[in-house]
Scaffold this motif. Structure first.
Motif, mmCIF file in Angstrom:
data_model
loop_
_atom_site.group_PDB
_atom_site.id
_atom_site.type_symbol
_atom_site.label_atom_id
_atom_site.label_comp_id
_atom_site.label_asym_id
_atom_site.label_seq_id
_atom_site.Cartn_x
_atom_site.Cartn_y
_atom_site.Cartn_z
ATOM 1 N N ALA B 192 0.840 -1.207 0.000
ATOM 2 C CA ALA B 192 0.000 0.000 0.000
ATOM 3 C C ALA B 192 0.872 1.254 0.000
ATOM 4 C CB ALA B 192 -0.931 -0.003 1.204
ATOM 5 N N ILE B 193 1.922 1.226 0.825
ATOM 6 C CA ILE B 193 2.824 2.388 0.881
ATOM 7 C C ILE B 193 3.493 2.596 -0.476
ATOM 8 C CG2 ILE B 193 4.988 3.230 1.908
ATOM 9 C CD1 ILE B 193 4.025 1.891 4.543
ATOM 10 N N GLU B 194 3.962 1.507 -1.076
ATOM 11 C CA GLU B 194 4.654 1.632 -2.374
ATOM 12 C C GLU B 194 3.713 2.156 -3.461
ATOM 13 O OE1 GLU B 194 5.942 -2.397 -2.525
ATOM 14 O OE2 GLU B 194 7.446 -2.051 -0.960
ATOM 15 N N ARG B 195 2.435 1.793 -3.392
ATOM 16 C CA ARG B 195 1.496 2.294 -4.410
ATOM 17 C C ARG B 195 1.184 3.770 -4.211
ATOM 18 N NH1 ARG B 195 -3.726 -1.318 -5.729
ATOM 19 N NH2 ARG B 195 -4.027 0.428 -7.174
ATOM 20 N N GLY B 196 1.263 4.253 -2.950
ATOM 21 C CA GLY B 196 0.770 5.603 -2.706
ATOM 22 C C GLY B 196 1.803 6.669 -2.449
ATOM 23 N N ILE B 197 3.036 6.275 -2.168
ATOM 24 C CA ILE B 197 4.002 7.249 -1.644
ATOM 25 C C ILE B 197 4.317 8.380 -2.637
ATOM 26 C CG2 ILE B 197 6.095 5.981 -2.336
ATOM 27 C CD1 ILE B 197 7.172 6.692 0.552
ATOM 28 N N HIS B 198 4.191 8.109 -3.928
ATOM 29 C CA HIS B 198 4.504 9.146 -4.928
ATOM 30 C C HIS B 198 3.257 9.873 -5.438
ATOM 31 C CE1 HIS B 198 8.491 7.549 -4.892
ATOM 32 N NE2 HIS B 198 8.101 6.373 -5.357
ATOM 33 N N GLN B 199 2.089 9.563 -4.890
ATOM 34 C CA GLN B 199 0.850 10.055 -5.528
ATOM 35 C C GLN B 199 0.176 11.206 -4.791
ATOM 36 O OE1 GLN B 199 -1.458 6.426 -6.087
ATOM 37 N NE2 GLN B 199 -0.590 6.169 -8.127
ATOM 38 N N LEU B 200 0.806 11.734 -3.735
ATOM 39 C CA LEU B 200 0.173 12.837 -3.016
ATOM 40 C C LEU B 200 0.057 14.063 -3.935
ATOM 41 C CD1 LEU B 200 -0.864 13.219 -0.089
ATOM 42 C CD2 LEU B 200 1.256 14.440 0.387
ATOM 43 N N GLY B 201 -1.148 14.580 -4.059
ATOM 44 C CA GLY B 201 -1.375 15.742 -4.928
ATOM 45 C C GLY B 201 -1.739 15.371 -6.344
ATOM 46 N N THR B 202 -2.297 14.166 -6.542
ATOM 47 C CA THR B 202 -2.699 13.749 -7.893
ATOM 48 C C THR B 202 -4.192 13.425 -7.937
ATOM 49 O OG1 THR B 202 -2.155 11.410 -7.475
ATOM 50 C CG2 THR B 202 -0.410 12.789 -8.377
ATOM 51 N N LEU B 203 -4.800 13.674 -9.096
ATOM 52 C CA LEU B 203 -6.255 13.520 -9.237
ATOM 53 C C LEU B 203 -6.687 12.078 -9.482
ATOM 54 C CD1 LEU B 203 -7.759 16.239 -11.615
ATOM 55 C CD2 LEU B 203 -8.345 15.851 -9.227
ATOM 56 N N GLY B 204 -5.889 11.311 -10.241
ATOM 57 C CA GLY B 204 -6.337 9.993 -10.679
ATOM 58 C C GLY B 204 -7.123 10.102 -11.973
ATOM 59 N N SER B 205 -7.971 9.100 -12.241
ATOM 60 C CA SER B 205 -8.750 9.152 -13.490
ATOM 61 C C SER B 205 -10.180 8.710 -13.195
ATOM 62 C CB SER B 205 -8.082 8.277 -14.563
ATOM 63 O OG SER B 205 -8.226 6.918 -14.250
ATOM 64 N N GLY B 206 -10.847 8.117 -14.189
ATOM 65 C CA GLY B 206 -12.252 7.719 -13.993
ATOM 66 C C GLY B 206 -13.125 8.948 -13.832
ATOM 67 N N ASN B 207 -13.951 8.961 -12.778
ATOM 68 C CA ASN B 207 -14.871 10.096 -12.600
ATOM 69 C C ASN B 207 -14.268 11.205 -11.724
ATOM 70 O OD1 ASN B 207 -14.964 8.809 -10.163
ATOM 71 N ND2 ASN B 207 -17.186 8.636 -10.052
ATOM 72 N N HIS B 208 -12.974 11.159 -11.473
ATOM 73 C CA HIS B 208 -12.345 12.209 -10.673
ATOM 74 C C HIS B 208 -12.044 13.436 -11.542
ATOM 75 C CE1 HIS B 208 -10.945 8.864 -7.748
ATOM 76 N NE2 HIS B 208 -12.195 9.225 -7.547
ATOM 77 N N TYR B 209 -12.093 14.592 -10.914
ATOM 78 C CA TYR B 209 -11.918 15.808 -11.720
ATOM 79 C C TYR B 209 -11.571 16.999 -10.854
ATOM 80 C CZ TYR B 209 -16.674 16.788 -10.073
ATOM 81 O OH TYR B 209 -17.774 17.014 -9.280
#
Lengths: 146, 484
Positions: B192-209
């Protein structure tokens, strides 16, 4: 080699479901991996410049496939890699009944400038999840959370 | 009585509340209640009825299994699901929270008006697209080591403020001040840490906006409450963000679904659907998941905070004034995928909300002083082509729905069908002609989010207003959108 997959529209309105088939467990694993790969990216836009070897064991073929597909999702986030193709050799240990996978994923670091990126898959789910044998064919139904 | 989209009897309680009695499915411990007008009810997919009645079978459930009018098929719980459990005898279930733990909404106000922004809208959207990473594999600008990330899990938005990514005043305008107590990073896996540690401040995709929106005078329904929330109208510009805990939260949910599958055998719990895997709330497994879920929830609050920081910087760069001078205060930030311990008539309950928003009424002690008179702000996102809504919670929500309401409009069309109906680049051009500038990483992802793939949000909002569980404050119209 006759592995195929098709996306199932009627199963997951907000997300994405697919059915994968193969003449052997190995082909099934390749088909299902390709479906996950193509959900994330157009594989034709990914150069085959990185290779990841996956070795897994699990008590059932359904658990093993679940782990294999989850690895693709994990590597997308943890190592920022998307894939072009997958190969898999799946065998069952006759003594213990355990299933084993020797898999290879070939792809490249994520690059939005050169790759046609699709959906950022969140997870492989157990919703309606199924691996079954239909005569000589192996079939899996998988729903991905998008 | 009706049998819309289901073989089960659905009894009308009021024009907006429908009930499936416990006699309709073996194992139901409480009735299921669906909030919908007759027309919304008839448009719901059959999965809603099956899933909400499955939830009604879970051990320790109190009063009703609920589904809001934006409900549709989900994993285990329907999207739009609300259920409360006795903490002593009841369960906690990741399927009642969702893979995207603390997916939620944030609204930021400004003192700018449409006439200020329109001439520089293209420049603003380009700058926002550059500063707020979106799409597959995007990484945030905040570089974290493992220790930092554990501090994010424990402190949430407080960590952001301490590290220069927010204002002290932001804290009061976020549910739980952006930090839910009880987060324990030792309960989180390395994966979980490895998947998230670089993603702080990102929107993602799908229905996120991320959307730039306008609050027009003719779409403000309660001027006094709107003003108290910082919405002044006169074509005021606001910014809405919809995203969650990214790969970190997704992995926490995946990890604990596996833990709970085994735990259920140990505790002799059987469920109607594998995705309803659960454990007694007070069991070691239940408490471990709750501690890990709170880590993900806090990281999601921090994610939206870092995005807010980047939005402020983008506005500063385009308009040449500080974010403070531009009046860029947070209106509110609220989760719509979470489980929390809250107090109701029955005592403390573990309230699960999945695609449902907390909607505490006026006077709630949990609300910050500035919103104690108005009730809690509720932010509901529509499709990128239509409006979104700002609502407030009510006393009736506290009595009827465990202080909960809707979260968005809800899909009615599959992603594949939406892609067959329109190309992303054509949709982008059409929206530009209608005055909405869209920046998207994935054109196929953009097509999947076309407005016609969603329910009419206004009809959903009218339902919760007439049911009395939230009050309309303002409708917000998009003029710019960032999509993953």
């Amino acid at each position: 080699m006759t592995f195929t997959f098709r996306f199932l529209e009627e199963v997951a309105l907000a997300d994405l479901a697919f059915e994968a088939c193969g003449d052997s467990p190995s082909e099934l694993f390749q088909a299902a991996a390709q479906a996950v790969i193509e959900t994330i990216v157009n594989p034709m836009t990914v150069q085959p410049c990185r290779e990841k070897s996956i070795e897994r064991r699990a008590p059932t073929i359904a658990d093993l496939l679940f782990d294999w597909l989850s690895d693709i999702v994990y590597l997308k986030d943890a190592e920022s890699i998307v894939f072009r193709e997958a190969t898999a050799v799946v065998t069952q240990d006759q003594n213990q009944g355990e299933w084993q996978l020797h898999g290879t994923l070939t792809g490249a670091p994520i690059d939005p400038n050169s790759q046609e990126l699709h959906a950022d898959v969140k997870a492989v789910t157990k919703h309606l999840y199924e691996v079954r044998q239909e005569g000589p064919r192996w079939v899996a139904r998988v729903v991905l959370d998008i | 009585m009706t049998k819309v989209n289901t073989g089960m009897a659905v009894n009308r309680i009021t024009n907006e509340v429908w009930e499936i009695p416990v006699t309709e499915k073996s194992g139901m411990l409480v009735p299921a209640r669906i909030y919908a007008t007759e027309s919304v009810l008839s448009s719901m997919d059959g999965g809603v009825f099956e899933q909400v009645t499955n939830v009604a079978c879970l051990p320790g459930i109190q009063r009703y299994a609920l589904c809001m009018p934006d409900g549709h098929w989900g994993y285990g719980f329907p999207i739009g699901g609300v259920a409360a459990f006795d903490p002593s005898h009841g369960v906690i279930s990741p399927g009642g929270i969702g893979f995207d733990i603390n997916c939620g909404m944030r609204l930021i106000r400004t003192d700018l008006t449409l006439s200020d922004v329109q001439p520089r809208l293209e420049q603003l959207m380009t700058e926002l697209f550059r500063k707020v990473p979106a799409g597959v594999g995007s990484k945030g600008f905040v570089r974290l080591n493992r220790q930092d990330f554990q501090n994010v899990m424990r402190k949430g938005v407080r960590w952001c403020v301490e590290n220069g990514h927010g204002w002290n005043e932001d804290l009061a305008r976020i549910e739980e001040h952006g930090c839910i107590p009880g987060a324990d990073p030792s309960k989180v896996s390395d994966h979980a840490i490895e998947r998230g540690i670089h993603q702080l401040g990102t929107l993602g995709s799908g229905n996120h906006y991320l959307e730039v929106q306008v609050a027009s005078d003719d779409r403000i329904f309660d001027r006094e409450t709107a003003a108290a929330l910082g919405i002044t109208g006169h074509d005021q510009i606001v910014v809405m963000v919809h995203c969650g805990s990214r790969g970190f939260g997704h992995q926490v949910a995946s990890d604990y679904l596996r833990v709970f599958e085994k735990a259920m055998r140990r505790y002799g719990i059987s469920v109607k659907d594998q995705q309803l895997a659960c454990a007694p709330f007070r069991s070691p497994e239940g408490q471990d998941y709750f501690a890990a879920m709170n880590c993900a929830a806090n990281s999601a609050f921090a994610n939206r905070q870092v995005i807010t920081h980047q939005i402020r910087k983008a506005f500063e760069s385009v308009f040449g004034r500080s974010a403070e001078e531009l009046g860029m205060e947070i209106v509110y930030d609220v989760a719509h995928n979470i489980a929390k311990v809250e107090r109701y008539a029955e005592g403390e309950l573990v309230v699960h909300r999945k695609g449902s928003t907390r909607a505490f009424g006026p006077g709630s002690q949990e609300l910050p002083e500035l919103y104690r008179a108005t009730g809690q702000p509720v932010i509901c996102g529509g499709s990128m082509e239509t409006g979104s809504y700002l609502l407030v919670g009510t006393d009736q929500a506290m009595r009827d729905t465990f202080g909960s309401t809707m979260h968005g409009s809800g899909r009615t069309m599959s992603r594949a069908q939406a892609k067959r109906s329109v190309r992303g680049d054509k949709l982008q051009r059409d929206m530009a002609q209608r005055g909405i500038i869209v920046k998207a990483v994935s054109m196929s992802g953009l097509a999947e989010e076309a407005g016609f793939a969603y329910k009419n949000i206004s009809e959903v909002v009218e339902t919760v207003e007439r049911a009395g569980i939230t009050k309309k404050v303002a409708e917000l119209r998009p003029i710019g959108s960032i999509k993953g």
